[in-house]
Motif scaffolding. Structure first.
Motif, PDB file in Angstrom:
ATOM      1  N   UNK A   4       5.853   9.155   7.058  1.00  0.00           N
ATOM      2  CA  UNK A   4       4.868   9.787   6.182  1.00  0.00           C
ATOM      3  C   UNK A   4       5.384   9.759   4.753  1.00  0.00           C
ATOM      4  N   UNK A   5       4.487  10.032   3.818  1.00  0.00           N
ATOM      5  CA  UNK A   5       4.823   9.963   2.392  1.00  0.00           C
ATOM      6  C   UNK A   5       6.131  10.676   2.078  1.00  0.00           C
ATOM      7  N   UNK A   6       6.300  11.881   2.613  1.00  0.00           N
ATOM      8  CA  UNK A   6       7.467  12.682   2.239  1.00  0.00           C
ATOM      9  C   UNK A   6       8.777  12.084   2.735  1.00  0.00           C
ATOM     10  N   UNK A   7       8.732  11.353   3.807  1.00  0.00           N
ATOM     11  CA  UNK A   7       9.945  10.693   4.279  1.00  0.00           C
ATOM     12  C   UNK A   7      10.110   9.342   3.570  1.00  0.00           C
TER      13      UNK A   7
ATOM     14  N   UNK B  30       8.298  -4.290  15.526  1.00  0.00           N
ATOM     15  CA  UNK B  30       8.114  -2.904  15.078  1.00  0.00           C
ATOM     16  C   UNK B  30       7.035  -2.888  14.006  1.00  0.00           C
ATOM     17  N   UNK B  31       6.003  -2.095  14.264  1.00  0.00           N
ATOM     18  CA  UNK B  31       4.891  -1.957  13.313  1.00  0.00           C
ATOM     19  C   UNK B  31       5.073  -0.621  12.613  1.00  0.00           C
ATOM     20  N   UNK B  32       5.318  -0.674  11.308  1.00  0.00           N
ATOM     21  CA  UNK B  32       5.501   0.578  10.571  1.00  0.00           C
ATOM     22  C   UNK B  32       4.162   1.010   9.988  1.00  0.00           C
ATOM     23  N   UNK B  33       3.751   2.229  10.302  1.00  0.00           N
ATOM     24  CA  UNK B  33       2.595   2.796   9.633  1.00  0.00           C
ATOM     25  C   UNK B  33       3.085   3.954   8.772  1.00  0.00           C
ATOM     26  N   UNK B  34       2.845   3.842   7.469  1.00  0.00           N
ATOM     27  CA  UNK B  34       3.247   4.902   6.541  1.00  0.00           C
ATOM     28  C   UNK B  34       2.023   5.765   6.273  1.00  0.00           C
ATOM     29  N   UNK B  35       1.981   6.911   6.947  1.00  0.00           N
ATOM     30  CA  UNK B  35       0.826   7.800   6.840  1.00  0.00           C
ATOM     31  C   UNK B  35       0.936   8.653   5.582  1.00  0.00           C
ATOM     32  N   UNK B  36      -0.175   9.190   5.173  1.00  0.00           N
ATOM     33  CA  UNK B  36      -0.217   9.913   3.900  1.00  0.00           C
ATOM     34  C   UNK B  36      -0.874  11.282   4.064  1.00  0.00           C
ATOM     35  N   UNK B  37      -0.192  12.214   4.795  1.00  0.00           N
ATOM     36  CA  UNK B  37      -0.744  13.563   4.890  1.00  0.00           C
ATOM     37  C   UNK B  37      -0.925  14.131   3.486  1.00  0.00           C
ATOM     38  N   UNK B  38      -2.038  14.767   3.254  1.00  0.00           N
ATOM     39  CA  UNK B  38      -2.414  15.275   1.936  1.00  0.00           C
ATOM     40  C   UNK B  38      -3.157  14.210   1.127  1.00  0.00           C
TER      41      UNK B  38
ATOM     42  N   UNK C 166       0.841  -1.198   0.000  1.00  0.00           N
ATOM     43  CA  UNK C 166       0.000   0.000   0.000  1.00  0.00           C
ATOM     44  C   UNK C 166       0.869   1.236   0.000  1.00  0.00           C
ATOM     45  N   UNK C 167       0.611   2.165  -0.909  1.00  0.00           N
ATOM     46  CA  UNK C 167       1.367   3.402  -0.982  1.00  0.00           C
ATOM     47  C   UNK C 167       1.049   4.261   0.243  1.00  0.00           C
ATOM     48  N   UNK C 168       2.007   4.845   0.930  1.00  0.00           N
ATOM     49  CA  UNK C 168       3.436   4.914   0.616  1.00  0.00           C
ATOM     50  C   UNK C 168       4.311   3.934   1.397  1.00  0.00           C
ATOM     51  N   UNK C 169       3.847   2.721   1.675  1.00  0.00           N
ATOM     52  CA  UNK C 169       4.632   1.810   2.519  1.00  0.00           C
ATOM     53  C   UNK C 169       5.334   0.699   1.728  1.00  0.00           C
TER      54      UNK C 169
ATOM     55  N   UNK D  14      10.071  12.137  -4.218  1.00  0.00           N
ATOM     56  CA  UNK D  14       9.418  11.542  -5.380  1.00  0.00           C
ATOM     57  C   UNK D  14       7.931  11.387  -5.134  1.00  0.00           C
ATOM     58  N   UNK D  15       7.204  11.213  -6.203  1.00  0.00           N
ATOM     59  CA  UNK D  15       5.789  10.883  -6.070  1.00  0.00           C
ATOM     60  C   UNK D  15       5.575   9.490  -6.636  1.00  0.00           C
TER      61      UNK D  15
END
Lengths: 616, 201
Positions: free
Chosen positions: A168-171, A107-115, A34-37, B38-39
């Motif tokens: 998060x997405x940007x990282x 370790x549970x990684x949650x990749x959040x998607x602000x925006x 799942x994007x961004x993970x 990137x996107x």
């Protein structure tokens, strides 16, 4: 990703997280893409053999987390990754995990998607930590993403708590240089830590667990006041700026450009907030909390400030947006507003107005396009105006013109679930579109419900044999594992028949006539019987298929339009809308040879028979 | 050194991520702090794509904001025009003279209109036929390498053609390497030529 200690490589944030887990000596990693993970597990797949770890694509996030819990019970370390909304699916085991804690580091990684760049919402999963009594950490740079991930396995085991690493997405999707550390191989034997009173969450043990976890969290909170990933850079004013995650970088750029020197606290442990550090922060006259989305740090500071009767003025969501991402300019504007200095937006070149949007499109040769086209024809012939339930995947693009066949999209599997509620009361038929991967993830229970509770619903599984949207990860229907090795293939039509669906048909997504006629028959069936029908519309993902054909050296022969025969009806351009077909200045259609993959569907729907393969 | 920002704009499939990766790697090897944002996800299916590249000695965040970019690298006219507002006054813009209207779009500005707005943006602009140069190098796929070469000729980015050649030699081999190196060179020479002729005038 593979490499020796001391090497410096440009890594994606997600790859850095994976490397950190590798260096910590994980035994297993699991995820549903799942994007961004996605790249976290994807990059571990690539090195699984080399480092001898078990990596899997699980059917959904709940199963992935449960696998991680099992590995932890065996005393081993594991990493589980998901996008933010994936944690909703995994939230059931997560809440219990908050009570039991762990043996092996988890370790549970949650990749959040602000925006919400590629998601249905922008929920802030730091709140899950508070909800589940699970500590939450945020890295601020790609290097820290690696180092913190590694350190969190130690923290997890030391306090016997699972931990949430929130990116998060940007990282996750930034590349920066990372200096590698040693890959460790903890020498421990896998053995089941039998302890039913701990693992079986039954009364009265569950309340005991609840008390125990609160005590462990308290000890952790004290420990975190000296945690090396929480840092402070002393300034000159009586102002403290508190930040976490990627936002830290916006703050650094902002104060530099504003020419102000507040004290900057960068918190990596956002829950629980170390009280000692909080009290230090609350000694400042003004405290500015710069965080994306929900005021998680701000709330905690305000509570501690109230309890300790500090007089600090705390600013957060009154000067920064709660919706969308932050950036340097937003950070500048907020900090300037609190400190009373003037903020001028930068001078910039201007983009011309009226530029057309460029939303993503279904690829040339995509079987979803021909399926949508055929379903539309079937509805016209049947003189019905179906309610189109849609789901999460590439086919969600059916929302856009000219198809406009997504009356709603919700969460994984909801096309069927919500579709059931509508179908129960709708005079018009309900057609649910769901992808293959989404079907295995969350569609099956809803389908069983449709059979059991006898609901008239047409389910069309848009089957391209792979999780395409996230970059082609295999799933139970693909017949292969993560590295392409052979695996059992679970067929959608077999599942549908096994759960009692009587109308199950498999069609070639490219065959518009067959798809259309089958849909028409299915619409009649659900009307007459009041039961669910399933059509599997199948074609391998065109993007992947073309790539494989090119690799095998197969010729891809594009189609061309015979101008003399073309009647300029516009069907191929405006109704079918393949990106390989463009309108010439003359108004007539032309096929772009470099984009056409030779599927030939446009030729089959051309009323003038003007489209044919180019001569070899 | 002060922070520098570069924006790469284009359409999914044009090799933008590779541009960010190659430039980022070269800058990283020079010892700079680098961030290449990137996107991913939806945008890969032929949508708008933008890559943000920042580097310097201090902190670098992964977003380039309005008026910040020193250089815009546009692989398609509409996408380049869309990101002009990210450039600072006096910055540079390099554009591939290539118009790809979005499928099923309504009114699309003409090539001339787009070029006019790019030229009138107050930026130092270089419009090149990168697709043509890539074909000349041996494959249209190498358009991204042409654009890297062209961007180096502006002297905005603190890496040399040799730095990029070294990275390409690590990444590719055989015919593909030859095409990419040739595309890099052609792109560089094209802008170098334009710079020279504008100075002569």
């Amino acid at each position: 990703m593979s490499g020796n200690a001391g090497e410096r490589k440009l890594l994606l944030g997600n790859e850095a997280i994976a490397r950190g887990a590798l260096e910590a000596g994980i035994s297993a990693a699991a995820a549903y893409p799942g994007t961004p993970s996605t790249e976290i597990i994807e990059s571990l797949v690539d090195v699984a053999g080399e480092y001898g770890i078990y990596v899997e694509w699980s059917t959904n996030e709940k199963v992935a987390l449960e696998l991680g819990i099992g590995v932890s019970m065996m005393g081993l370390r594991s990493l589980v990754a998901m996008k933010h909304v994936g944690l909703n699916v995994a939230s059931d085991p997560l809440m219990s995990l908050g009570y039991t804690g762990v043996i092996g580091g988890l370790v549970i990684v949650t990749a959040d998607d602000p925006n919400a760049h590629s998601s249905q919402n922008e929920q802030d999963n730091r709140l899950y930590g508070i909800h589940a009594n699970i500590p939450v950490f945020e890295p601020s740079t790609v290097q820290e993403a690696k180092d913190l991930t590694k350190a969190l396995f130690e923290v997890s085991e030391k306090f016997q708590l699972s931990v949430i690493l929130r990116t998060t997405t940007r990282l996750s999707h930034s590349r920066s240089p990372v200096v590698f550390g040693e890959v460790t191989r903890p020498s421990r034997d896998a053995s089941f830590h039998k302890n039913p009173e701990r693992w079986a969450l039954l009364p009265p043990y569950n309340l005991v667990k609840h008390r125990e976890v609160l005590e462990r969290l308290k000890k952790l909170e004290e420990y975190l006041s000296e945690f090396r990933f929480n840092s402070v850079v002393k300034g000159e004013d009586n102002v403290a700026v508190v930040t976490s995650g990627i936002t830290y970088n916006y703050v650094l750029e902002a104060v530099e450009e504003l020419g102000v020197k507040p004290t900057i606290y960068k918190l990596s442990s956002v829950f629980p907030l170390p009280r000692k550090i909080a009290l230090e922060i609350l000694n400042y006259e003004k405290v500015i909390v710069v965080e994306e989305l929900e005021p998680v740090i701000e709330w905690q500071l305000k509570i501690i400030g109230y309890e300790e009767k500090t007089g600090a003025e705390i600013y957060g969501k009154t000067v920064f947006p709660r919706v969308g991402e932050l950036n340097k300019e937003l950070a500048k504007a907020g900090i300037a507003a609190v400190t009373g200095i003037e903020y001028k937006p930068p001078e910039a070149a201007l983009s011309p107005p009226g530029l057309p949007r460029r939303p993503p499109v279904l690829c040339p040769g995509c079987g979803h396009r021909s399926t949508y086209y055929a379903v539309k024809l079937a509805a016209q012939r049947a003189r019905v105006k179906p309610i189109y339930a849609n789901d999460i995947g590439c086919y969600t693009l059916g929302f856009y013109p000219p198809y406009e066949m997504a009356d709603f999209t919700w969460s994984m599997g909801s096309s069927i679930g919500i579709g059931l509620g509508i179908a129960r009361f709708s005079k018009e038929p309900v057609i649910a579109f769901i992808g293959d991967s989404t079907f295995y993830h969350a569609g099956i229970p809803a389908l069983i419900n449709a059979v059991y509770n006898k609901t008239p619903l047409l389910v069309i599984v848009m089957d391209n044999s792979i999780t395409a949207m996230t970059g082609h990860q295999p799933h139970p229907g693909s017949g292969v594992g993560p590295s392409g090795e052979s695996r059992p293939q679970i067929k959608i039509e077999d599942v549908a028949r096994a759960v009692g669906v009587k109308f199950v048909e498999v069609v070639d997504a490219y065959d518009v006539t067959i798809v259309r006629d089958t849909v028409q028959r299915a619409l009649r069936y659900i009307k007459e019987t009041g039961e669910v029908a399933v059509i599997v519309s199948r074609r391998p993902c065109a993007l992947l298929d073309v790539r494989n054909r090119r690799r095998r050296g197969e010729e891809i022969r594009p189609y061309i339009i015979d101008e003399a025969k073309c009647i300029n009806c516009g069907i191929c351009l405006d109704k079918f809308a393949c990106p390989a077909i463009v309108r010439e200045n003359s108004g007539k259609p032309r096929i772009l040879a470099e984009l056409c993959v030779g599927c030939g569907v446009c030729a089959s729907i051309c009323p003038a028979k003007a489209i044919r393969p180019a001569m070899g | 050194m002060a922070r520098k920002s570069i924006v790469v704009a284009g359409v999914g499939g044009q090799g933008l991520i590779t541009i960010g990766g190659v430039l980022g790697e070269a800058l990283s090897e020079k010892g700079f702090n680098v961030s290449v944002g990137e996107v991913h996800g939806l945008s890969q299916r032929g949508g708008s794509v933008v890559v943000f590249l920042k580097y310097g000695d201090g902190s670098v965040s992964p977003i380039v904001t309005t008026g910040e970019a020193d250089l815009i690298i546009g692989l398609e006219l509409i996408e380049a025009a869309r990101r002009l507002q990210l450039a600072r006054k006096g910055g540079f813009v390099i554009v591939n003279d290539f118009l790809l209207p979005p499928p099923a779009a309504g009114k699309v500005p003409s090539r001339e209109e787009l070029l006019k707005s790019i030229r009138g943006s107050g930026l130092n602009d270089f419009v090149i036929d990168a697709n043509g140069l890539a074909l000349k190098a041996g494959s249209e796929i190498a358009v991204n390498m042409v654009m890297i070469g062209a961007s180096l000729a502006t002297r905005v980015i603190d890496v040399s053609v040799e730095d990029i050649e070294r990275i390409l030699t690590r990444r590719f081999k055989g015919e593909l390497l030859r095409i990419n190196l040739e595309a890099l060179k052609l792109g560089y020479e094209e802008v170098e030529k334009k710079r020279y002729s504008s100075q002569v005038k």
